[in-house]
Design a protein around this motif. Structure first.
Motif, PDB file in Angstrom:
ATOM      1  N   VAL A 109      -2.023 -13.517  12.987  1.00 57.49           N
ATOM      2  CA  VAL A 109      -2.842 -12.426  13.512  1.00 57.49           C
ATOM      3  C   VAL A 109      -2.982 -11.404  12.394  1.00 57.49           C
ATOM      4  O   VAL A 109      -1.988 -11.015  11.777  1.00 57.49           O
ATOM      5  N   ARG A 110      -4.217 -10.989  12.126  1.00 55.33           N
ATOM      6  CA  ARG A 110      -4.458 -10.024  11.052  1.00 55.33           C
ATOM      7  C   ARG A 110      -5.409  -8.946  11.536  1.00 55.33           C
ATOM      8  O   ARG A 110      -6.391  -9.229  12.198  1.00 55.33           O
ATOM      9  N   MET A 111      -5.085  -7.692  11.214  1.00 52.13           N
ATOM     10  CA  MET A 111      -5.969  -6.562  11.500  1.00 52.13           C
ATOM     11  C   MET A 111      -6.286  -5.868  10.194  1.00 52.13           C
ATOM     12  O   MET A 111      -5.398  -5.631   9.383  1.00 52.13           O
ATOM     13  N   GLU A 112      -7.565  -5.556  10.003  1.00 48.35           N
ATOM     14  CA  GLU A 112      -8.000  -4.871   8.794  1.00 48.35           C
ATOM     15  C   GLU A 112      -8.165  -3.388   9.052  1.00 48.35           C
ATOM     16  O   GLU A 112      -8.482  -2.980  10.165  1.00 48.35           O
ATOM     17  N   GLY A 113      -7.979  -2.608   8.006  1.00 50.71           N
ATOM     18  CA  GLY A 113      -8.279  -1.181   8.034  1.00 50.71           C
ATOM     19  C   GLY A 113      -9.521  -0.929   7.206  1.00 50.71           C
ATOM     20  O   GLY A 113     -10.159  -1.869   6.716  1.00 50.71           O
ATOM     21  N   ASP A 114      -9.881   0.339   7.005  1.00 45.35           N
ATOM     22  CA  ASP A 114     -11.055   0.661   6.196  1.00 45.35           C
ATOM     23  C   ASP A 114     -10.884   0.220   4.752  1.00 45.35           C
ATOM     24  O   ASP A 114     -11.835  -0.208   4.107  1.00 45.35           O
ATOM     25  N   LEU A 119      -3.898  -4.602   6.877  1.00 42.81           N
ATOM     26  CA  LEU A 119      -3.243  -3.430   7.443  1.00 42.81           C
ATOM     27  C   LEU A 119      -2.064  -3.861   8.310  1.00 42.81           C
ATOM     28  O   LEU A 119      -0.976  -3.308   8.224  1.00 42.81           O
ATOM     29  N   PHE A 120      -2.275  -4.908   9.131  1.00 39.71           N
ATOM     30  CA  PHE A 120      -1.220  -5.496   9.962  1.00 39.71           C
ATOM     31  C   PHE A 120      -1.376  -6.998   9.869  1.00 39.71           C
ATOM     32  O   PHE A 120      -2.460  -7.531  10.046  1.00 39.71           O
ATOM     33  N   PHE A 121      -0.290  -7.697   9.553  1.00 44.85           N
ATOM     34  CA  PHE A 121      -0.350  -9.149   9.435  1.00 44.85           C
ATOM     35  C   PHE A 121       0.883  -9.761  10.088  1.00 44.85           C
ATOM     36  O   PHE A 121       2.010  -9.443   9.727  1.00 44.85           O
ATOM     37  N   LEU A 122       0.654 -10.601  11.081  1.00 48.16           N
ATOM     38  CA  LEU A 122       1.733 -11.318  11.741  1.00 48.16           C
ATOM     39  C   LEU A 122       1.698 -12.756  11.227  1.00 48.16           C
ATOM     40  O   LEU A 122       0.726 -13.463  11.450  1.00 48.16           O
ATOM     41  N   ASP A 123       2.723 -13.154  10.503  1.00 47.47           N
ATOM     42  CA  ASP A 123       2.821 -14.500   9.941  1.00 47.47           C
ATOM     43  C   ASP A 123       3.589 -15.370  10.935  1.00 47.47           C
ATOM     44  O   ASP A 123       4.811 -15.294  11.036  1.00 47.47           O
ATOM     45  N   ALA A 124       2.861 -16.180  11.678  1.00 53.54           N
ATOM     46  CA  ALA A 124       3.473 -16.974  12.748  1.00 53.54           C
ATOM     47  C   ALA A 124       4.419 -18.041  12.216  1.00 53.54           C
ATOM     48  O   ALA A 124       5.393 -18.388  12.877  1.00 53.54           O
ATOM     49  N   SER A 125       4.158 -18.550  11.018  1.00 55.83           N
ATOM     50  CA  SER A 125       5.005 -19.627  10.498  1.00 55.83           C
ATOM     51  C   SER A 125       6.390 -19.130  10.086  1.00 55.83           C
ATOM     52  O   SER A 125       7.344 -19.902  10.050  1.00 55.83           O
ATOM     53  N   THR A 126       6.508 -17.814   9.779  1.00 51.68           N
ATOM     54  CA  THR A 126       7.804 -17.270   9.356  1.00 51.68           C
ATOM     55  C   THR A 126       8.372 -16.256  10.346  1.00 51.68           C
ATOM     56  O   THR A 126       9.460 -15.740  10.126  1.00 51.68           O
ATOM     57  N   PHE A 131       2.944  -5.038   6.787  1.00 52.31           N
ATOM     58  CA  PHE A 131       2.004  -3.930   6.751  1.00 52.31           C
ATOM     59  C   PHE A 131       1.560  -3.799   5.301  1.00 52.31           C
ATOM     60  O   PHE A 131       2.368  -3.525   4.429  1.00 52.31           O
ATOM     61  N   GLY A 132       0.279  -4.049   5.031  1.00 52.24           N
ATOM     62  CA  GLY A 132      -0.226  -3.977   3.661  1.00 52.24           C
ATOM     63  C   GLY A 132       0.020  -5.245   2.873  1.00 52.24           C
ATOM     64  O   GLY A 132      -0.228  -5.271   1.674  1.00 52.24           O
ATOM     65  N   THR A 133       0.479  -6.301   3.499  1.00 51.29           N
ATOM     66  CA  THR A 133       0.720  -7.570   2.816  1.00 51.29           C
ATOM     67  C   THR A 133       0.474  -8.729   3.777  1.00 51.29           C
ATOM     68  O   THR A 133       0.726  -8.604   4.966  1.00 51.29           O
ATOM     69  N   ASN A 134      -0.044  -9.830   3.230  1.00 51.19           N
ATOM     70  CA  ASN A 134      -0.215 -11.034   4.044  1.00 51.19           C
ATOM     71  C   ASN A 134       0.875 -12.062   3.744  1.00 51.19           C
ATOM     72  O   ASN A 134       0.770 -13.217   4.146  1.00 51.19           O
TER      73      ASN A 134
END
Length: 168
Positions: A109-114, A119-126, A131-134
């Motif tokens: 799940v990823r949310m972008e900011g301006d 901005l928010f990244f949920l790495d399901a595999s780990t 926040f600020g990193t994928n």
């Protein structure tokens, strides 16, 4: 033209209907004399309609449950989609609980900011959140400033290097 086959199937635009109602053509149009039109489906105790307009929202499309007495999905004339609401206030407006990855799926799940694509990244595999990193390297990973409220009697702020920059 309309054809009724020996088995009782009705065909519109086809000489050999394979279903109880079989319509062939580029478009099948349902037009009502009133303010809305749609397809009503019923099976056992479940009854639904896919409905164009609802008498109030011109250009809308809704999926309505007669069993629940409510729209379950509603698309307004702007293209906004509402789940459990007929007045979506954004491109996707969900009124209720949302679950991602039920059953252990590996779907991020990823949310972008301006200015930040992650901005928010949920790495399901780990099972990590960034926040600020994928590519979060810890259960909670941020590349910017972190403020922890209710830290003892106050709050602590940490800079990007992990150093405490203020305590209040």
């Amino acid at each position: 033209r309309v054809r009724i086959a020996i088995g009782g199937n009705v065909g519109i635009g086809t000489a050999s209907p394979g279903y109880p109602l079989h319509v062939m053509g580029t478009y099948a149009t349902v037009q009502a004399a009133g303010t809305s039109s749609g397809w009503r489906m019923k099976s056992g105790n479940s009854e639904w309609t896919v409905q164009a307009d609802d008498g109030q929202s011109v250009g809308a499309l809704g999926i309505y449950s007669f069993t629940a007495g409510a729209y379950r999905v509603f698309i307004d004339s702007s293209g906004n989609v509402g789940i459990s609401t007929t007045a979506p206030g954004a491109l996707l407006d969900v009124r209720g609980t949302v679950i991602f990855n039920e059953g252990g799926g590996d779907f991020d799940v990823r949310m972008e900011g301006d200015t930040d694509a992650n901005l928010f990244f949920l790495d399901a595999s780990t099972d990590r959140i960034g926040f600020g990193t994928n590519a979060p390297s810890a259960q909670l990973h941020t590349t910017g400033t972190l403020r922890h409220a209710n830290f003892g009697a106050g709050a602590a702020t940490f800079d990007a290097s992990g150093n405490v920059s203020s305590v209040s």
